[in-house]
Design a protein around this motif. Sequence first.
Motif, short mmCIF file in Angstrom:
data_model
loop_
_atom_site.label_atom_id
_atom_site.label_comp_id
_atom_site.label_asym_id
_atom_site.label_seq_id
_atom_site.Cartn_x
_atom_site.Cartn_y
_atom_site.Cartn_z
N LYS A 144 0.84 -1.21 0.00
CA LYS A 144 0.00 0.00 0.00
C LYS A 144 0.88 1.26 0.00
CE LYS A 144 -4.26 -1.56 2.27
NZ LYS A 144 -5.15 -1.38 3.46
N ALA A 145 1.91 1.25 0.83
CA ALA A 145 2.83 2.39 0.88
C ALA A 145 3.54 2.58 -0.46
CB ALA A 145 3.85 2.18 2.00
N ASN A 146 3.97 1.48 -1.04
CA ASN A 146 4.66 1.54 -2.33
C ASN A 146 3.78 2.17 -3.40
OD1 ASN A 146 6.98 0.92 -4.01
ND2 ASN A 146 5.73 -0.68 -4.93
N ALA A 147 2.51 1.78 -3.43
CA ALA A 147 1.57 2.33 -4.42
C ALA A 147 1.40 3.84 -4.23
CB ALA A 147 0.22 1.62 -4.31
N LEU A 148 1.32 4.29 -2.98
CA LEU A 148 1.16 5.72 -2.73
C LEU A 148 2.40 6.51 -3.10
CD1 LEU A 148 -0.80 5.79 0.65
CD2 LEU A 148 -1.61 6.56 -1.58
N TYR A 149 3.58 6.01 -2.72
CA TYR A 149 4.83 6.71 -3.06
C TYR A 149 5.00 6.80 -4.58
CZ TYR A 149 6.49 6.51 1.80
OH TYR A 149 6.64 6.68 3.15
N THR A 150 4.62 5.73 -5.28
CA THR A 150 4.71 5.74 -6.75
C THR A 150 3.76 6.79 -7.33
OG1 THR A 150 5.29 3.39 -6.78
CG2 THR A 150 4.49 4.34 -8.85
N LYS A 151 2.54 6.83 -6.82
CA LYS A 151 1.55 7.81 -7.26
C LYS A 151 2.04 9.23 -7.03
CE LYS A 151 -3.13 9.43 -6.16
NZ LYS A 151 -4.31 9.23 -5.28
N LEU A 152 2.69 9.46 -5.87
CA LEU A 152 3.16 10.79 -5.50
C LEU A 152 4.51 11.15 -6.13
CD1 LEU A 152 2.24 10.55 -1.71
CD2 LEU A 152 1.08 11.97 -3.41
N LYS A 153 5.11 10.17 -6.83
CA LYS A 153 6.44 10.36 -7.43
C LYS A 153 7.47 10.75 -6.37
CE LYS A 153 4.93 11.44 -12.14
NZ LYS A 153 3.57 10.95 -11.97
N ASP A 154 7.38 10.10 -5.22
CA ASP A 154 8.32 10.34 -4.12
C ASP A 154 9.42 9.29 -4.19
OD1 ASP A 154 9.57 10.08 -1.51
OD2 ASP A 154 8.04 11.44 -0.75
N ASP A 155 10.54 9.66 -4.78
CA ASP A 155 11.63 8.70 -5.00
C ASP A 155 12.18 8.13 -3.69
OD1 ASP A 155 11.43 8.94 -7.69
OD2 ASP A 155 13.25 10.13 -7.98
N GLN A 156 12.37 9.00 -2.69
CA GLN A 156 12.94 8.53 -1.43
C GLN A 156 11.98 7.58 -0.71
OE1 GLN A 156 16.17 9.05 -0.50
NE2 GLN A 156 16.20 9.88 -2.57
N GLY A 157 10.70 7.87 -0.79
CA GLY A 157 9.71 6.96 -0.20
C GLY A 157 9.70 5.62 -0.91
N GLU A 158 9.71 5.67 -2.24
CA GLU A 158 9.76 4.43 -3.02
C GLU A 158 11.00 3.62 -2.69
OE1 GLU A 158 8.48 3.79 -7.21
OE2 GLU A 158 8.54 5.98 -7.25
N LEU A 159 12.12 4.33 -2.60
CA LEU A 159 13.39 3.67 -2.31
C LEU A 159 13.32 2.93 -0.98
CD1 LEU A 159 16.35 3.51 -3.37
CD2 LEU A 159 16.83 5.48 -1.94
N ARG A 160 12.79 3.61 0.03
CA ARG A 160 12.71 3.02 1.37
C ARG A 160 11.81 1.79 1.36
NH1 ARG A 160 11.52 7.28 3.65
NH2 ARG A 160 9.27 7.12 3.89
N VAL A 161 10.65 1.91 0.75
CA VAL A 161 9.69 0.81 0.83
C VAL A 161 10.11 -0.36 -0.06
CG1 VAL A 161 8.03 1.47 -0.99
CG2 VAL A 161 7.23 0.35 1.10
N LYS A 162 10.74 -0.07 -1.20
CA LYS A 162 11.21 -1.16 -2.07
C LYS A 162 12.32 -1.96 -1.39
CE LYS A 162 9.95 1.08 -6.44
NZ LYS A 162 8.78 0.25 -6.75
#
Length: 202
Positions: free
Chosen positions: A71-89
């Motif tokens: 769920k977090a990954n989907a939101l970070y991707t939607k928001l184009k938040d690279d650092q968030g995506e990086l952390r959750v991936k």
Amino acid sequence: NDEGLIWMYGLISNLYQSMFEYDKALDYNQKSLEILLKNNDEFHVANVYCVMATNYIEKLEFSKAKELLHKANALYTKLKDDQGELRVKSHLGTWYYRQKEFQNAIHYFTEALAIKSDRVRAICERSLGIIYLEMNDGVEAKKWLTKALDFYSKTESTGNLPIVYLKLAQTDSLLGDFKSAYINYQNYIRYEVDQKFSLLDA
């Protein structure tokens, strides 16, 4: 106000987490989440999902943790938040690795690498090397562990060197290169001993 409540709930959750009372920590995570969802604050919702996932992992409720990380990954991707995506991936990669789902772990660590952040680059490279070693793919393990070693050596991150040298020694043994395995194992011993003495001197 809502901002003050979220701040307070976060402090209380962190306190319970530090006391290993994860159910109580999750109760306060949920209180924060309800406010953030009401306010449609997707960025902080994603952050809370990650925190909740950590608490579920500590409770050994891995399926719930995985659900929240996705769920977090989907939101970070939607928001184009690279650092968030990086952390959750990287979290997802670690989660799948612990579950021995190696192909999924490789997928998420590789996606994290594509974001190109030096902060976690070597962590992902080291993790990929360890995964391939467990899959008995010595060639791929050697490639990724060597990349991690190169990064750690250049940045003088000596705290990470022992595990990389140890895994390289195991990889070389798998490949039948016993001379390199011996050299890497000696380096592992050297850095491991250096770290122990550094702790004693501190």
